[in-house]
Design a protein around this motif. Structure first.
Motif, PDB file in Angstrom:
ATOM      1  N   TYR A   1       0.822  -1.277  -0.029  1.00 49.77           N
ATOM      2  CA  TYR A   1       0.117  -0.087  -0.008  1.00 49.77           C
ATOM      3  C   TYR A   1       0.856   1.301   0.170  1.00 49.77           C
ATOM      4  O   TYR A   1       1.566   1.781   1.170  1.00 49.77           O
ATOM      5  CB  TYR A   1      -1.113   0.001   1.014  1.00 49.77           C
ATOM      6  N   ALA A   2       1.047   1.939  -1.187  1.00 47.06           N
ATOM      7  CA  ALA A   2       1.952   2.865  -1.423  1.00 47.06           C
ATOM      8  C   ALA A   2       3.212   2.560  -1.120  1.00 47.06           C
ATOM      9  O   ALA A   2       3.699   1.531  -1.685  1.00 47.06           O
ATOM     10  CB  ALA A   2       1.537   4.132  -0.569  1.00 47.06           C
ATOM     11  N   ASP A   3       4.155   3.245   0.008  1.00 43.57           N
ATOM     12  CA  ASP A   3       5.412   2.673   0.280  1.00 43.57           C
ATOM     13  C   ASP A   3       5.468   1.829   1.489  1.00 43.57           C
ATOM     14  O   ASP A   3       6.572   1.323   1.980  1.00 43.57           O
ATOM     15  CB  ASP A   3       6.425   3.955   0.589  1.00 43.57           C
ATOM     16  N   ASP A   4       4.323   1.386   1.932  1.00 40.98           N
ATOM     17  CA  ASP A   4       4.255   0.319   3.063  1.00 40.98           C
ATOM     18  C   ASP A   4       3.958  -0.891   2.342  1.00 40.98           C
ATOM     19  O   ASP A   4       3.005  -1.174   1.387  1.00 40.98           O
ATOM     20  CB  ASP A   4       3.090   0.659   3.924  1.00 40.98           C
ATOM     21  N   TYR A   5       4.819  -2.067   2.665  1.00 40.40           N
ATOM     22  CA  TYR A   5       4.335  -3.398   2.314  1.00 40.40           C
ATOM     23  C   TYR A   5       4.844  -4.529   3.240  1.00 40.40           C
ATOM     24  O   TYR A   5       5.504  -4.184   4.104  1.00 40.40           O
ATOM     25  CB  TYR A   5       5.077  -3.500   0.802  1.00 40.40           C
ATOM     26  N   VAL A   6       4.269  -5.653   3.194  1.00 44.21           N
ATOM     27  CA  VAL A   6       4.563  -6.719   4.176  1.00 44.21           C
ATOM     28  C   VAL A   6       4.521  -7.890   2.972  1.00 44.21           C
ATOM     29  O   VAL A   6       3.685  -8.218   1.860  1.00 44.21           O
ATOM     30  CB  VAL A   6       3.356  -7.035   4.966  1.00 44.21           C
ATOM     31  N   ALA A   7       5.567  -8.771   3.184  1.00 45.73           N
ATOM     32  CA  ALA A   7       5.604 -10.167   2.633  1.00 45.73           C
ATOM     33  C   ALA A   7       5.852 -11.173   3.544  1.00 45.73           C
ATOM     34  O   ALA A   7       6.242 -11.229   4.465  1.00 45.73           O
ATOM     35  CB  ALA A   7       7.023  -9.864   1.616  1.00 45.73           C
ATOM     36  N   GLY A   8       4.965 -12.227   3.126  1.00 41.82           N
ATOM     37  CA  GLY A   8       4.859 -13.308   4.168  1.00 41.82           C
ATOM     38  C   GLY A   8       5.448 -14.632   3.423  1.00 41.82           C
ATOM     39  O   GLY A   8       5.551 -14.851   2.140  1.00 41.82           O
ATOM     40  N   PHE A   9       6.278 -15.647   4.136  1.00 41.99           N
ATOM     41  CA  PHE A   9       7.127 -16.550   3.485  1.00 41.99           C
ATOM     42  C   PHE A   9       6.754 -17.917   4.105  1.00 41.99           C
ATOM     43  O   PHE A   9       6.618 -17.791   5.346  1.00 41.99           O
ATOM     44  CB  PHE A   9       8.515 -16.380   3.534  1.00 41.99           C
ATOM     45  N   GLU A  10       6.832 -19.149   3.409  1.00 41.83           N
ATOM     46  CA  GLU A  10       6.769 -20.186   4.103  1.00 41.83           C
ATOM     47  C   GLU A  10       7.892 -20.785   4.683  1.00 41.83           C
ATOM     48  O   GLU A  10       8.237 -21.204   6.012  1.00 41.83           O
ATOM     49  CB  GLU A  10       6.464 -21.336   3.022  1.00 41.83           C
ATOM     50  N   TYR A  11       9.218 -20.432   4.098  1.00 39.53           N
ATOM     51  CA  TYR A  11      10.517 -20.738   4.723  1.00 39.53           C
ATOM     52  C   TYR A  11      11.433 -19.659   5.112  1.00 39.53           C
ATOM     53  O   TYR A  11      11.470 -18.567   4.270  1.00 39.53           O
ATOM     54  CB  TYR A  11      11.075 -21.763   3.544  1.00 39.53           C
ATOM     55  N   ARG A  12      12.076 -19.708   6.153  1.00 43.95           N
ATOM     56  CA  ARG A  12      13.085 -18.859   6.663  1.00 43.95           C
ATOM     57  C   ARG A  12      13.984 -18.415   5.576  1.00 43.95           C
ATOM     58  O   ARG A  12      14.250 -17.254   5.309  1.00 43.95           O
ATOM     59  CB  ARG A  12      13.630 -19.256   7.759  1.00 43.95           C
ATOM     60  N   GLU A  13      14.593 -19.375   4.821  1.00 41.97           N
ATOM     61  CA  GLU A  13      15.517 -19.382   3.799  1.00 41.97           C
ATOM     62  C   GLU A  13      15.228 -18.478   2.633  1.00 41.97           C
ATOM     63  O   GLU A  13      16.019 -17.722   2.064  1.00 41.97           O
ATOM     64  CB  GLU A  13      15.958 -20.683   3.283  1.00 41.97           C
ATOM     65  N   ASP A  14      13.970 -18.573   2.345  1.00 42.10           N
ATOM     66  CA  ASP A  14      13.310 -17.717   1.363  1.00 42.10           C
ATOM     67  C   ASP A  14      13.453 -16.341   1.815  1.00 42.10           C
ATOM     68  O   ASP A  14      13.606 -15.541   1.140  1.00 42.10           O
ATOM     69  CB  ASP A  14      11.667 -18.200   1.046  1.00 42.10           C
ATOM     70  N   ALA A  15      12.604 -16.113   2.939  1.00 42.94           N
ATOM     71  CA  ALA A  15      12.716 -14.709   3.468  1.00 42.94           C
ATOM     72  C   ALA A  15      13.899 -14.054   3.595  1.00 42.94           C
ATOM     73  O   ALA A  15      14.129 -13.105   3.342  1.00 42.94           O
ATOM     74  CB  ALA A  15      12.099 -14.696   4.926  1.00 42.94           C
ATOM     75  N   GLU A  16      14.965 -14.817   4.209  1.00 45.07           N
ATOM     76  CA  GLU A  16      16.375 -14.266   4.253  1.00 45.07           C
ATOM     77  C   GLU A  16      16.965 -13.824   2.972  1.00 45.07           C
ATOM     78  O   GLU A  16      17.723 -12.725   2.735  1.00 45.07           O
ATOM     79  CB  GLU A  16      17.187 -15.181   5.070  1.00 45.07           C
ATOM     80  N   ARG A  17      16.871 -14.661   2.045  1.00 46.07           N
ATOM     81  CA  ARG A  17      17.392 -14.244   0.504  1.00 46.07           C
ATOM     82  C   ARG A  17      16.582 -13.061  -0.062  1.00 46.07           C
ATOM     83  O   ARG A  17      17.233 -12.477  -0.565  1.00 46.07           O
ATOM     84  CB  ARG A  17      17.206 -15.668  -0.347  1.00 46.07           C
ATOM     85  N   PHE A  18      15.370 -13.286   0.290  1.00 41.70           N
ATOM     86  CA  PHE A  18      14.503 -12.132  -0.425  1.00 41.70           C
ATOM     87  C   PHE A  18      14.896 -10.717   0.075  1.00 41.70           C
ATOM     88  O   PHE A  18      15.036  -9.837  -0.673  1.00 41.70           O
ATOM     89  CB  PHE A  18      13.019 -12.325   0.023  1.00 41.70           C
ATOM     90  N   LEU A  19      14.971 -10.603   1.514  1.00 37.79           N
ATOM     91  CA  LEU A  19      15.522  -9.475   2.080  1.00 37.79           C
ATOM     92  C   LEU A  19      17.034  -8.969   1.545  1.00 37.79           C
ATOM     93  O   LEU A  19      17.223  -7.839   1.256  1.00 37.79           O
ATOM     94  CB  LEU A  19      15.542  -9.596   3.626  1.00 37.79           C
TER      95      LEU A  19
END
Length: 496
Positions: free
Chosen positions: A299-317
């Protein structure tokens, strides 16, 4: 075709979707609404664009059919009629810009003023005025700079945004919700809630872009606009608004980066920028790199991403930090967190004897991992404490200004404050916070009334009578997220 062209546009540093021209493999939020819902209009307001009218249907159809088309003739759509509708959509009580012209001043000779503005725009004689800089308090105590545009700039910006929305509403992805016709904060909140409860989400990236509106790279923005817009007159208008600068304490300063918050054109420009820098990239990343489920809501410059696996989340970040750095953006080091969250996170932490997952805030609500009556996972959303405290502080300040007004006038005003609060925050599971807000408002009213008369101290019994007469009780006004989300997507949500 007279209205657009196919040409060798600048090569942008973003790869196209796997299936250009077709709906992407969206998870929960969908590329957009099912056929039949896509043309819904939004009531004109300060943040919403005007509805795309029939003379823009051709533009919209071509934009939807061919995502490589660059439009060469758009300014003729900025007609006197469209300028008039833009003027009517502006609040009559809106603050004036540097020229001091109010909505009512301009309306005294509206038709002549609009014809003159239209003529200046069409022959290239229009000049943008600097924005008047003002500051409003943020919930963290800091001040947020806003740019108050001159009335004619507001009118023209709204009209241009309506025209450009006919194009960009065909391009923007489904998980982008901010300041788009037919979309609201609650649509974004619903999509996030459905994603967390129906997909395999165990980790949430709660991220914040440092000073996004102030650091947005204008040169990149213009390159992104040229991806679709080849009408040099429209591009020059946007350049004039970006280069107009700001006036603060009587001093003019140049704006070499960013786009003024508060300007009618800023939400669209920010969405275009993040569409290319974040949305397309993030959508491609999750389809090419993720091992498990990934949900996205912006929403504009606010966003949230949800992940099943921590490895995906850390790599995405990590990849996101690099992506943003390429375009002059930076994640806020203190406001960007990767947390365990979701029904699997709660169960896993419980098995290991750990406390409940952390919470996160989005669009005024704190999101909490809770349990339902059967002991299963439930996403609970309550009013953010920061938002509530900021609102109560504002009520206290305004109440002092009205301290000596007649009690019926005070009661009527406070009833409007409460009802406005309920209209946004009255979601399921938030009753306790709503009642708490009402109790605090009553106490503030009592304090104000006692201050104005030291001789006649108001009793709680009398206060409760005033409360019962004037202040509405809260009641839940929003449906459960999955019901509204399913109704909006007509039951075609891919999570089913």
């Amino acid at each position: 075709m007279h209205d657009h062209e196919k040409s060798d546009r600048p090569v942008l540093p973003v790869k196209p979707p796997n299936k250009p021209g077709e709906p992407g493999a969206e998870v929960v939020e969908g590329r957009g609404l099912p056929e039949g819902n896509t043309a819904g209009e939004t009531r004109p307001g300060r943040s919403a664009g005007l509805g795309v009218s029939s003379d823009l249907d051709r533009v919209r159809q071509v934009a939807r059919k061919d995502r490589d088309v660059r439009f060469t003739a758009l300014l003729h759509h900025v007609s006197v009629d469209r300028l008039r509708e833009a003027y009517r959509a502006i609040s009559p009580n809106a603050a004036p810009g540097v020229d001091g012209v109010t909505w009512r001043d301009y309306g005294r000779d509206l038709e002549a003023n609009l014809r003159d503005l239209h003529a200046r725009v069409q022959r290239g004689a229009y000049r943008a005025m600097p924005a008047r800089r003002v500051f409003i308090p943020k919930t963290d105590g800091r001040l947020r700079p806003l740019g108050v545009a001159a009335l004619e700039d507001k009118i023209l910006q709204r009209a241009v945004v309506e025209v450009l929305n006919a194009i960009y509403e065909q391009d923007f992805l489904g998980f982008s919700y901010g300041f788009r016709p037919g979309r609201s904060q609650h649509d974004a909140l619903d999509a996030l809630a459905v994603g967390i409860t129906h997909k395999k989400v165990s980790f949430v990236l709660d991220a914040d872009i440092s000073d996004f509106f102030g650091s947005l790279d204008q040169s990149w923005l213009l390159k992104f606009l040229e991806h679709r817009i080849a009408d040099r007159r429209v591009l020059r208008l946007i350049q004039k608004w970006l280069a107009a600068g700001v006036i603060e304490d009587g001093e003019w300063s140049k704006t070499e980066a960013g786009t003024a918050q508060g300007a009618s054109v800023s939400p669209l420009l920010s969405n275009v920028f993040l569409h290319y820098v974040f949305d397309l990239w993030a959508d491609q990343w999750r389809r090419r790199n993720a091992r498990g489920d990934v949900i996205l809501v912006r929403y504009a410059d606010d966003y949230v991403a949800g992940f099943e696996y921590r490895e995906d989340a850390e790599r995405f970040l990590a990849d996101l930090r690099e992506r943003f750095a390429e375009f002059g953006l930076e994640l806020h080091p203190d406001k960007t967190r990767l947390i365990e969250f979701g029904r699997f996170a709660a169960e896993r932490r419980a098995r290991h004897g750990l406390r409940k997952p952390e919470t996160f805030d989005l669009l005024g609500f704190t999101h909490i991992c809770a349990t339902n009556r059967r002991g299963g996972f439930k996403l609970k959303r309550v009013t953010s404490k920061k938002k509530m405290q900021a609102k109560l502080k504002s009520v206290k300040t305004e109440m002092r200004k009205r301290m000596h007004h007649p009690i019926p006038e005070q009661g009527h005003w406070l009833a409007g404050v409460l009802q406005g609060h309920y209209n946004y925050y009255a979601v399921p599971d938030n009753s306790e916070a709503l009642h708490g807000f009402r109790r605090r408002v009553i106490r503030l009213w009592l304090q104000a009334l006692r201050r104005r008369s030291q001789k006649d101290r108001l009793t709680w019994k009398r206060m409760l009578d005033l409360d019962a007469r004037w202040l509405p009780e809260p009641r839940i006004q929003h449906p459960w997220p999955n019901r509204r989300f399913d109704a909006r997507t007509r039951g075609r949500s891919p999570v089913r």
